[in-house]
Design a protein around this motif. Structure first.
Motif, PDB file in Angstrom:
ATOM      1  N   LYS A   1       0.870  -1.174   0.000  1.00  0.00           N
ATOM      2  CA  LYS A   1       0.000   0.000   0.000  1.00  0.00           C
ATOM      3  C   LYS A   1       0.907   1.223   0.000  1.00  0.00           C
ATOM      4  O   LYS A   1       1.775   1.364   0.863  1.00  0.00           O
ATOM      5  CB  LYS A   1      -0.905  -0.030   1.246  1.00  0.00           C
TER       6      LYS A   1
ATOM      7  N   GLY B   1      -0.101   8.554   1.133  1.00  0.00           N
ATOM      8  CA  GLY B   1       0.226   9.767   1.883  1.00  0.00           C
ATOM      9  C   GLY B   1       1.246  10.655   1.212  1.00  0.00           C
ATOM     10  O   GLY B   1       1.483  10.588   0.017  1.00  0.00           O
TER      11      GLY B   1
ATOM     12  N   GLY C   1      -4.448  10.722  -0.583  1.00  0.00           N
ATOM     13  CA  GLY C   1      -5.131  11.734   0.234  1.00  0.00           C
ATOM     14  C   GLY C   1      -4.688  13.154  -0.027  1.00  0.00           C
ATOM     15  O   GLY C   1      -5.511  14.019  -0.373  1.00  0.00           O
TER      16      GLY C   1
ATOM     17  N   THR D   1       3.814   4.708   4.450  1.00  0.00           N
ATOM     18  CA  THR D   1       3.125   5.964   4.728  1.00  0.00           C
ATOM     19  C   THR D   1       4.126   7.079   4.991  1.00  0.00           C
ATOM     20  O   THR D   1       5.303   6.947   4.648  1.00  0.00           O
ATOM     21  CB  THR D   1       2.112   5.753   5.889  1.00  0.00           C
ATOM     22  N   ASP D   2       3.655   8.192   5.567  1.00  0.00           N
ATOM     23  CA  ASP D   2       4.538   9.349   5.721  1.00  0.00           C
ATOM     24  C   ASP D   2       5.064   9.486   7.146  1.00  0.00           C
ATOM     25  O   ASP D   2       5.603  10.517   7.507  1.00  0.00           O
ATOM     26  CB  ASP D   2       3.796  10.621   5.285  1.00  0.00           C
TER      27      ASP D   2
ATOM     28  N   VAL E   1      -4.540   7.679  20.929  1.00  0.00           N
ATOM     29  CA  VAL E   1      -3.130   7.778  20.505  1.00  0.00           C
ATOM     30  C   VAL E   1      -3.051   7.483  19.009  1.00  0.00           C
ATOM     31  O   VAL E   1      -2.319   8.130  18.260  1.00  0.00           O
ATOM     32  CB  VAL E   1      -2.247   6.784  21.307  1.00  0.00           C
TER      33      VAL E   1
ATOM     34  N   LYS F   1      -5.976   2.227   8.814  1.00  0.00           N
ATOM     35  CA  LYS F   1      -4.764   1.451   8.499  1.00  0.00           C
ATOM     36  C   LYS F   1      -4.635   0.286   9.480  1.00  0.00           C
ATOM     37  O   LYS F   1      -4.491  -0.867   9.074  1.00  0.00           O
ATOM     38  CB  LYS F   1      -3.542   2.381   8.590  1.00  0.00           C
TER      39      LYS F   1
END
Ligand SMILES: Nc1ncnc2c1ncn2[C@@H]1O[C@H](COP(=O)(O)OP(=O)(O)OP(=O)(O)O)[C@@H](O)[C@H]1O
Ligand SMILES: [Mg+2]
Length: 292
Positions: free
Chosen positions: A38, A41, A74, A213-214, A241, A249
């Motif tokens: 995947k 971001g 996104g 992701t980022d 959190v 995700k």
């Protein structure tokens, strides 16, 4: 970790040999195994990372694995939505999608982003094939109901028909999938890309699903959690959190684990060759999730 040729050439010979032996032991086990990646971001936005990502995907295939890419987008959808004078609204990390934002989402995801990833893979001598969940009836979706709001054209997955993907990977293509599905009602649905990746991994009986992701992984008070169990992440969601885009995700990761995918990881896409270090070295990066 930045692993370019320059850094490698500085390593002492026995360390290089150790790395090679380590990698070879993994390579044997990965032959003909499906890995869903995947890609999402802000990690998708910077040019240098786009190229190293595409190179890694093609490298995985040349080593005998079957990589399947599912992408999000996104930040680009938000940017395009703004350019059209519309506002992006989210609930629980899901984009509320009216008909105008649906059109923008589909245009950006299945058009610009999908084709750019395919082009990058092709430029690295792979053969990328881009598609959305509409093609080959890949993703059958339905409207997602939410207790507090009408999410519009946000879909949940009813079924994945993996035949098209299985045919493509057998023939040496690298599928690149945008998170757009179609309902029995004929409507188009925008689906969270993490949800698509995890359902895709289950339907394809993938050995692994990796979420790029980022961020480095799941963070708590600025610290990376390198391993977490099902109960721990559910608690972190409860405590707030884990929030926003990290919620679908983590839920997707649990879905994959509970349905036969052996390994699920989050890694940082702004780390050069993060996929390679995750797959081929003992010391993975990011967060690994397990049931217990
Ligand atoms: N505990 C947490 N640890 C790390 N990130 C978190 C946490 N809680 C919330 N987040 C947020 O989740 C974001 C990642 O999800 P996001 O949906 O933004 O990206 P993506 O899923 O990689 O991309 P896309 O949605 O475009 O496919 C992080 O940038 C961070 O802001
Ligand atoms: Mg997301």
């Amino acid at each position: 970790m930045k692993t370019n040729n320059d850094q490698l050439s500085k390593l002492p010979a026995d360390e290089k040999r150790q790395l090679l032996i380590e990698a070879l032991s993994y390579i044997q086990g990965f032959r003909k195994k499906i890995v869903v990646i995947k890609y999402g971001g802000a990690a998708m936005v910077q040019e240098e990372f786009k190229v190293s990502f595409a190179r890694d995907i093609v490298l995985l295939q040349s080593l005998g694995m079957y990589p399947v890419v599912v992408h999000g987008g996104g930040p680009e959808v938000t940017e395009a939505t703004k350019q059209y004078g519309l506002e992006s609204k989210f609930i629980d990390g899901l984009r509320i999608t009216d008909i105008s934002s649906l059109k923008i989402s589909e245009m950006v995801l299945s058009g610009t982003i999908n084709k750019e990833i395919v082009a990058n893979i092709n430029a690295q001598d792979g053969i990328g094939v881009g598609m959305s969940g509409k093609d080959g009836r890949l993703i059958l979706a339905a409207k997602m109901e939410h207790p507090e709001a009408d999410l519009g054209y946000v879909g949940e997955i009813v079924r994945i028909n993996p035949e098209l993907i299985l045919t493509l990977i057998e023939k040496g293509y690298i599928p690149v999938i945008s998170p757009i599905g179609m309902g029995k009602d004929g409507n188009t649905y925008n689906i969270n890309a993490d949800t698509v990746a995890s359902h895709m991994a289950v339907a394809l009986k993938a050995q692994k699903v990796i979420f790029m992701t980022d961020v480095k992984g799941i963070m708590r008070n600025d610290e990376l959690i390198d391993h977490a169990t099902r109960n721990e992440v559910l608690e972190l969601i409860e405590e707030g959190v884990i929030s926003g885009g990290m919620v679908p995700k983590v839920r997707g990761m649990l879905h994959a684990l509970e349905n036969g995918v052996e390994r699920v990881h989050i890694i940082c896409g702004m780390d050069h060759h993060a996929v390679i270090s995750e797959l081929f070295t003992d010391k993975g990066t990011g967060t690994m999730l397990t049931i217990i």
